[in-house]
Design an enzyme around this catalytic site. Structure first.
Site, PDB file in Angstrom:
ATOM      1  N   GLN A   1     -77.129 -16.847  49.635  1.00 40.77           N
ATOM      2  CA  GLN A   1     -75.858 -16.852  48.923  1.00 40.77           C
ATOM      3  C   GLN A   1     -74.728 -17.420  49.783  1.00 40.77           C
ATOM      4  OE1 GLN A   1     -75.087 -12.835  47.671  1.00 40.77           O
ATOM      5  NE2 GLN A   1     -76.981 -12.674  46.482  1.00 40.77           N
ATOM      6  N   CYS A   2     -73.636 -17.820  49.101  1.00 39.23           N
ATOM      7  CA  CYS A   2     -72.398 -18.175  49.793  1.00 39.23           C
ATOM      8  C   CYS A   2     -71.729 -16.888  50.309  1.00 39.23           C
ATOM      9  CB  CYS A   2     -71.442 -18.884  48.848  1.00 39.23           C
ATOM     10  SG  CYS A   2     -71.977 -20.520  48.325  1.00 39.23           S
ATOM     11  N   PRO A   3     -71.121 -16.911  51.477  1.00 39.20           N
ATOM     12  CA  PRO A   3     -70.932 -18.054  52.387  1.00 39.20           C
ATOM     13  C   PRO A   3     -71.991 -18.136  53.489  1.00 39.20           C
ATOM     14  CG  PRO A   3     -69.600 -16.236  53.135  1.00 39.20           C
ATOM     15  CD  PRO A   3     -70.361 -15.722  51.934  1.00 39.20           C
TER      16      PRO A   3
END
Length: 816
Positions: free
Chosen positions: A754-756
């Site tokens: 996932q981001c970040p």
């Protein structure tokens, strides 16, 4: 007027050993300048001789030992000469009764040492891992409530350890203090490695002198209250017992990790019973040294008596003036000897010019028989002043610019050098102290009777050189990142006390922007006036108010405007440039990472605040749970910057040690946090304590505060550039095709990350590559493809190719 008395330094023959010591230092300086001695070798040698490096290059801070604070007029005159020749005409009195000079050139230090040695003064062991200056109550010998004069005993211990082979290579610094009585601030015994408080017992109809001896106290990032080693130690056993304590510490103290190396940690580790047993066994095995008690043969003769001072003029009507009456009220106390007074000479921030020192030497000679003492509140004390001479004395002090009232009151602010000169300083403690004083004078409250008992002490970092833990209002420097900028802040520590030999330490409450700190002090004073009960003292009022109310009270002052709205918040006191953490390593992160990390830190701060509330309510087990949560969230915040999402406390601890501690991101060699990091595994893996006491919970809270502050500081050192919002890209159109086929240097599959965290892992991989090399990265559709390329471009890297492969995207990135 200043007495027309010329005071010349009374020089003595320099002992051969001291002369040789200065010659060796001079040779070592020359070898260092030629590159024949490295920094790692020269630094401990320099510190052992009382010489500190400053924040500024090529200049030194020189510390002069003043055992018990005792000086004579001739020594004052020589100290003034030294200031003129080496330190831009300024001297500084410290919280350990020492003198300090700043801006001294290294090649001139041997000359300075020689000038001091000629009047019986030395810099030897004023710094470094040695026995530091032995302090004592400046009222010793004249105090109305003392058991007896502790001066000769303090000097005997000081002489015993100076240049003693036992304490030339201790694991860490060691501090000793003497106090003549229990009730007053005096020697602040509870906060020292060894604290000696005078006691008198009657045995067989004969008065016997001794000391209640404390061990294992200390301030700094993890403050400890000293524990009682002996309820009554006869004076004959004082020196050998102190020797035994230092010997045990030297042998059994921690040496691998200097941050756990203070004697307070050894006492805590062994427990006071075991430590006492080991010390007395050590003492029993010592070979008797006749010098231990040689001073006792004439101990009463070593105490001061009234000097022969000729009559002085009445003061030409000075008595009765408002300034004089205020000065007498705050600066003068009656001695136990009838007809005599002790008068404090107030030094704002502990500073005095060379010309003022010369004037003070004349005043000392004329009014006090040529004797004076420094005090731990950074002032001077003139003793044996005849009561009828007070008007003339004050008139002379005013003529020298030294007649300010307010000694020991709210306006007598204590401050360490801070970021102005100290390598460890985060913020300008002296700059804030000036502003607080200015605020108090402007409001008319500088000499307000209802506020005068409040003590304010300010340190530029958590190390407590200004002793903020024992202040009614203490502050220590920190920083907070706001957007792309860093804002200097101060942590408020409320409710400490100097009375009863520093019997209670304050607790951290809220963090305030530096530019709002004077207003915070003003608000505390105003609220105290409005809401206190009859006879209620400030510390009792603070405890009754509670941390929840204090947090609400300070809510507006905790706010920081945006940089564009008011950039003054982003500068420290006395500095025109924007605030920064200079000389510290920087890294990078971006975009969504900023919000996530700051959210985690915010939650950690909130958990600590709730832990304090639960401690107040006596719910100790729940308080420890909040401390545990705060610790985990602070570690998780730092791991977020490393692109890691740990699962569970044990994995969080392992990764935090691997990613943050071992690489030095959280500097474990830093005395502010090293000791806490050493205990971190136990705190994380065994968070629960059976039947926890309030003191144990308070210590755990203090440790959590230090860890969170250290993580904040490490995070603020990073250069963070939040990525601007990006529209959904058209990936095929974004590609910047390479002109020719090039070799891919590394491949990174970030599918499902996932981001970040995907961005951070790509960034870390790129940091290990050479400029121009290619990295192939696979990321998911949606948010990852919208954000990761944008963030990497902001970092200066080039996206050469973007291809959609099934439901994912494959990027080819050239390192910038």
């Amino acid at each position: 007027m200043i007495p027309a008395v010329e005071v010349a330094p009374q020089t003595v023959e320099i002992p051969e050993a001291v002369r040789r010591e200065i010659e060796v230092f001079s040779v070592e300086v020359e070898r260092y300048r030629r590159g024949q001695v490295g920094d790692d070798q020269f630094k401990p040698f320099r510190l052992q001789h009382g010489i500190y490096g400053q924040r500024q290059s090529d200049v030194q801070m020189v510390r002069v030992k003043i055992p018990g604070g005792g000086l004579n007029a001739g020594q004052l005159a020589r100290l003034a000469d030294v200031a003129d020749e080496h330190s831009e005409g300024i001297c500084h009195v410290t919280t350990r009764q020492d003198f300090q000079y700043h801006w001294v050139r290294l090649d001139r230090v041997p000359e300075l040492m020689t000038q001091l040695a000629e009047v019986g003064l030395t810099t030897r062991e004023a710094c470094g891992n040695t026995i530091r200056n032995v302090t004592g109550c400046p009222m010793s010998g004249v105090c109305q409530t003392e058991a007896f004069d502790v001066t000769p005993y303090a000097r005997a211990v000081s002489r015993h350890f100076l240049r003693n082979p036992l304490c030339q290579q201790l694991a860490r610094k060691f501090k000793i203090a003497f106090s003549g009585c229990v009730e007053q601030a005096c020697g602040l015994a509870h906060m020292h490695c060894i604290g000696a408080v005078a006691q008198v017992r009657e045995e067989g109809g004969v008065e016997r002198r001794g000391f209640k001896l404390y061990v294992g106290g200390g301030l700094g990032p993890a403050p400890y209250q000293a524990q009682v080693l002996s309820d009554f130690l006869p004076v004959e056993e004082l020196v050998p017992t102190c020797h035994a304590i230092v010997s045990v510490y030297n042998r059994m103290g921690e040496r691998r990790n200097r941050n756990k190396a203070r004697v307070k940690f050894l006492v805590d580790k062994l427990g006071i019973e075991k430590f006492r047993q080991v010390v007395f066994e050590e003492r029993a095995g010592l070979e008797v040294d006749p010098d231990w008690n040689a001073y006792l043969k004439d101990v009463d003769g070593a105490s001061e008596t009234a000097p022969e001072v000729p009559p002085v003029e009445s003061g030409n009507g000075h008595a009765g003036t408002e300034a004089f009456e205020q000065w007498v009220h705050t600066n003068v106390v009656d001695q136990k000897q009838a007809g005599y007074c002790a008068a404090s000479v107030t030094l704002p921030l502990g500073d005095i010019t060379s010309e003022q020192l010369r004037d003070l030497a004349r005043i000392t000679q004329r009014f006090a028989g040529g004797r004076i003492r420094t005090a731990v509140d950074q002032n001077f004390l003139l003793r044996w002043v005849r009561q009828e001479d007070l008007p003339a004395l004050h008139q002379a002090l005013c003529a020298a610019g030294l007649g300010e009232a307010g000694s020991g009151t709210i306006v007598d602010v204590t401050a360490c050098p801070g970021a102005d000169t100290c390598n460890l300083g985060i913020t300008s403690s002296r700059g804030l102290a000036r502003e607080i004083r200015k605020t108090l004078f402007a409001s008319g409250d500088a000499f307000a009777k209802d506020l005068e008992d409040i003590k304010i002490k300010i340190s530029g970092c958590p190390n407590s050189c200004a002793q903020h833990h024992i202040a009614n209002i203490g502050l220590f420097g920190s920083s907070v990142r706001v957007g792309d900028h860093i804002v200097p802040h101060f942590q408020l520590v409320l409710g400490g006390q100097t009375e009863e030999n520093s019997a209670a330490y304050g607790m951290a409450t809220v963090k305030i922007p530096s530019k709002n700190a004077p207003a915070a002090v003003r608000l505390l004073a105003d609220t105290y006036r409005k809401e206190r009960r009859d006879g209620e003292r400030f510390n009792d009022f603070i405890r009754r108010l509670g941390k929840a109310r204090l947090r609400d009270l300070m809510a507006d002052l905790r706010e920081v405007p945006k940089f564009e709205e008011n950039d003054d918040y982003y500068r420290d006191w006395g500095h025109d440039a924007e605030f920064s953490l200079k000389d510290m390593g920087v890294g990078e992160c971006a975009g969504q990472l900023v919000e996530m990390v700051e959210l985690q830190f915010g939650e950690s701060d909130r958990d600590i605040f709730e832990a304090n509330l639960l401690l107040e309510k006596g719910r100790h087990g729940e308080a420890l749970e909040r401390v545990f949560d705060a610790t985990l969230k602070a570690m998780s915040a730092m791991l977020t910057t490393q692109g890691v999402q740990p699962d569970g406390p044990q994995k969080t601890l392992e990764l935090f040690q691997e990613r943050c501690i071992q690489p030095g991101l959280i500097a474990h060699s830093d005395s502010r946090i090293g000791a806490v990091l050493e205990d971190l595994p136990d705190r994380v893996l065994h968070p629960r304590v059976e039947n926890p006491t309030a003191d144990r919970v308070r210590l755990r809270i203090d440790e959590a505060v230090l860890l969170v502050e250290a993580c904040h500081l490490a995070y603020n050192r990073m250069k963070i550039t939040p990525a601007a919002p990006a529209a959904e890209p058209a990936p095929a159109q974004e590609a910047e095709q390479p002109a020719a086929v090039e070799e891919i240097a590394a491949v990174l599959d970030l599918s499902g990350v996932q981001c970040p965290f995907n961005y951070v892992q790509a960034k870390l991989q790129l940091e290990q590559m050479e400029p121009g090399q290619l990295l192939e990265v696979t990321i998911d559709a949606g948010e990852p493809i919208r954000n990761v390329p944008k963030s990497l471009r902001n970092d200066g890297h080039q996206i050469l190719d973007t291809k959609k492969v099934g439901g994912r995207y494959r990027l080819v990135i050239r390192k910038g």
